[in-house]
Enzyme design. Structure first.
Site, PDB file in Angstrom:
ATOM      1  N   SER A  17     -80.158  -4.137 -24.745  1.00  0.00           N
ATOM      2  CA  SER A  17     -81.269  -4.947 -25.233  1.00  0.00           C
ATOM      3  C   SER A  17     -82.414  -4.014 -25.623  1.00  0.00           C
ATOM      4  O   SER A  17     -82.337  -2.802 -25.426  1.00  0.00           O
ATOM      5  CB  SER A  17     -81.736  -5.907 -24.140  1.00  0.00           C
ATOM      6  OG  SER A  17     -82.395  -5.172 -23.127  1.00  0.00           O
ATOM      7  N   LYS A  18     -83.461  -4.611 -26.147  1.00  0.00           N
ATOM      8  CA  LYS A  18     -84.639  -3.848 -26.599  1.00  0.00           C
ATOM      9  C   LYS A  18     -85.156  -2.911 -25.520  1.00  0.00           C
ATOM     10  O   LYS A  18     -85.706  -1.861 -25.796  1.00  0.00           O
ATOM     11  CB  LYS A  18     -85.759  -4.824 -26.987  1.00  0.00           C
ATOM     12  CG  LYS A  18     -85.528  -5.484 -28.321  1.00  0.00           C
ATOM     13  CD  LYS A  18     -86.817  -5.466 -29.164  1.00  0.00           C
ATOM     14  CE  LYS A  18     -86.544  -5.847 -30.587  1.00  0.00           C
ATOM     15  NZ  LYS A  18     -86.460  -7.286 -30.801  1.00  0.00           N
ATOM     16  N   ARG A  19     -84.991  -3.349 -24.280  1.00  0.00           N
ATOM     17  CA  ARG A  19     -85.410  -2.551 -23.136  1.00  0.00           C
ATOM     18  C   ARG A  19     -84.816  -1.126 -23.193  1.00  0.00           C
ATOM     19  O   ARG A  19     -85.411  -0.165 -22.740  1.00  0.00           O
ATOM     20  CB  ARG A  19     -84.880  -3.239 -21.876  1.00  0.00           C
ATOM     21  CG  ARG A  19     -85.768  -3.287 -20.702  1.00  0.00           C
ATOM     22  CD  ARG A  19     -85.319  -4.349 -19.695  1.00  0.00           C
ATOM     23  NE  ARG A  19     -83.896  -4.615 -19.646  1.00  0.00           N
ATOM     24  CZ  ARG A  19     -82.993  -3.897 -18.970  1.00  0.00           C
ATOM     25  NH1 ARG A  19     -83.369  -2.815 -18.310  1.00  0.00           N
ATOM     26  NH2 ARG A  19     -81.725  -4.257 -18.964  1.00  0.00           N
ATOM     27  N   HIS A  20     -83.608  -1.032 -23.736  1.00  0.00           N
ATOM     28  CA  HIS A  20     -82.930   0.260 -23.784  1.00  0.00           C
ATOM     29  C   HIS A  20     -83.345   1.093 -24.996  1.00  0.00           C
ATOM     30  O   HIS A  20     -82.962   2.247 -25.106  1.00  0.00           O
ATOM     31  CB  HIS A  20     -81.419   0.050 -23.850  1.00  0.00           C
ATOM     32  CG  HIS A  20     -80.841  -0.614 -22.638  1.00  0.00           C
ATOM     33  ND1 HIS A  20     -80.462  -1.924 -22.623  1.00  0.00           N
ATOM     34  CD2 HIS A  20     -80.609  -0.145 -21.393  1.00  0.00           C
ATOM     35  CE1 HIS A  20     -79.998  -2.236 -21.424  1.00  0.00           C
ATOM     36  NE2 HIS A  20     -80.089  -1.178 -20.660  1.00  0.00           N
ATOM     37  N   GLY A  21     -84.089   0.496 -25.908  1.00  0.00           N
ATOM     38  CA  GLY A  21     -84.476   1.216 -27.127  1.00  0.00           C
ATOM     39  C   GLY A  21     -84.169   0.354 -28.330  1.00  0.00           C
ATOM     40  O   GLY A  21     -84.027  -0.855 -28.212  1.00  0.00           O
TER      41      GLY A  21
END
Ligand code: GLU
Length: 491
Positions: free
Chosen positions: A245-249
């Site tokens: 997800s966006k959390r990972h980049g």
């Protein structure tokens, strides 16, 4: 054997996701390997959320990766008549029925089921309306959806190429909607009608669609279509093994493109997300990928999207690029800094061709070249901490002045002449070469690491090198006045 026909079916409700790009690539490789066709279908039936700019982004992303489609794009929004005709066939056969339950009522019943702790499902109220009742509601002009009449018993079993046998009990599946009240088909219905109509032989898609497959298989049976084979690809995970997800980049392909990932690196990297080549070699050309790709070597456990690995792989492809080609790719990045024009002038291009090989070794993305090449384009306006430390050592002012004078006298500012001058100065002063090289590098580039000093000096040219050495000499003497110079030169 029938000709292989596969497809990617993105919804234009967001930018092209790396997961969709991976699915597209696996389909494309499968088609190319088997001499089949790779098709593109735009699933634009969500009228609220579909946007032209998302479609544009999807098409550009696929083209950038070189995943070309073999037939004209199929747009679901242009095929409403086909869906209506097929839905009509289901109604005639008693496999689908109109449902007049108002959305608020459905929601209330759903909440009641949740409160009782049962999995919410449509209670099939409208399935059991009498023909007269149905007729009456229709005449009243009540809005309705069409629902699929799911068999109440039995189970559905299918063979997934990656996961083997998968079973679902029919009683777990509800009478899902196939046509919405605005006349638009739902995903499951349109997908089946289109996959059949487009002659799709293999549906290769993300694991998040597994629970749709039993519903779709029921539709195939009810419509009298022959179903394709299914292969559900493992989900993409971050390095912490949670869903990517966006959390990972960055999750949209475009962001990787902007940071200067090369398409060949992206293709190679995406191919390894779930596919384990039998020879365990990771770097593969497009031709090798096509020749070796096999769904039998896709493992069902999640595929980890590791940015570090992508950067490493990209660095590999960057180092393999011919200098001219890489220079051309750097133009927009450098133009954005105001360092050159896009397209560059002749002088700018000649200079860029000299700068490029000196940053090529160390850059992992095209964007990183900006940070590595900045001193070629602007005089460092400060020195980093390590460079300051090196410059503050005793005797540096004189050393830099002396070197600048000798360099100024050179008529041929070549790598060899610059190197000879530096080494000679060191020898005369009884210093190690490094004792001249390090402060010179600090003075000219503002930092302690970078490409070969003599090469970069030759590229910068006499005037710039002499100017920077003198500027640094002045800076050091100012530091001395402020009492900031430290330890003796011999270290
Ligand atoms: N529009 C669906 C998606 O983007 C397609 C799924 C499928 O391949 O059937 O997830």
């Amino acid at each position: 054997m029938r000709e292989v026909r596969v497809r990617i079916a993105p919804s234009p409700t967001g930018y092209l996701h790396v997961g969709t790009a991976r699915t597209a690539l696996f389909n494309w490789l499968f088609a190319r390997k088997h001499g089949g066709k790779f098709l593109l279908r735009i699933e634009d039936t969500d009228r609220e959320r579909s946007k032209p700019e998302f479609e544009q982004d999807i098409l550009e992303g696929l083209q950038w990766l070189g995943l070309t489609w073999d037939e004209p794009i199929v747009y679901q929004s242009q095929r409403l008549l086909l869906y209506q005709r097929e839905a009509g066939r289901l109604v005639e056969r008693g496999k689908a029925y109109p449902c007049f339950c108002p959305p608020e009522e459905l929601e209330a019943r759903r909440q009641a089921m949740l409160a009782k702790g049962v999995a919410p499902k449509y209670d099939r109220k409208c399935r059991y309306l009498s023909p007269e009742e149905r007729e009456r509601l229709m005449r009243e002009g009540r809005p309705y959806v069409l629902r699929f009449a799911m068999p109440l018993e039995g189970e559905i079993v299918f063979h997934d190429i990656i996961r083997g046998e998968i079973r679902f009990a029919n009683r777990e599946l509800d009478d899902f909607v196939i046509v919405k009240s605005d006349g638009f088909p739902t995903y499951n219905f349109a997908c089946v009608v289109d996959d059949h109509d487009m002659g799709i032989t293999h549906v290769i898609r993300g694991e998040d669609h597994i629970s749709n497959t039993p519903r779709q298989l029921h539709l195939y049976a009810a419509l009298g279509y022959e179903p394709p084979q299914f292969a559900h690809l493992p989900l993409l995970l971050g390095t912490d093994r949670s869903k990517l997800s966006k959390r990972h980049g960055a999750v949209s392909l475009n962001e990787y493109r902007k940071m200067g990932i090369l398409p060949e690196a992206m293709v190679n990297f995406l191919a390894l997300l779930g596919w384990y080549p039998s020879d365990q070699q990771e770097i593969k050309t497009r031709e090798q990928l096509i020749a070796e790709f096999d769904l039998a070597d896709v493992k069902p456990s999640g595929a980890i999207f590791d940015l570090e690995k992508l950067l490493w792989m990209n660095g590999h492809y960057i180092r393999q690029k011919p200098v001219e080609e890489l220079a051309r790719l750097l133009v927009p990045y450098f133009a954005e800094q105001g360092w050159l024009h896009d397209p560059p002038t002749e002088d700018e291009w000649r200079y860029l061709l000299q700068v490029t090989p000196l940053v090529q070794e160390r850059m992992r993305t095209l964007q990183e070249a900006v940070g590595l090449a900045d001193f070629f384009y602007r005089e460092p306006d400060s020195y980093d901490e390590k460079a300051k430390e090196r410059l503050r050592k005793e005797g540096i002012t004189d050393l830099l002045m002396e070197l600048s004078n000798r360099l100024e006298a050179l008529t041929d500012f070549s790598v060899e002449q610059v190197e000879r001058t530096v080494r000679q100065l060191a020898a005369e002063k009884g210093l190690k070469a490094a004792e001249v090289i390090h402060p010179t590098r600090a003075a000219i580039t503002g930092r302690m690491e970078g490409p070969s000093l003599f090469h970069l000096m030759a590229v910068l040219g006499k005037e710039r090198c002499v100017g920077r050495l003198r500027k640094a000499a002045l800076w050091v003497s100012n530091e001395r006045e402020r009492g900031l110079t430290i330890s003796p030169q011999h270290s």
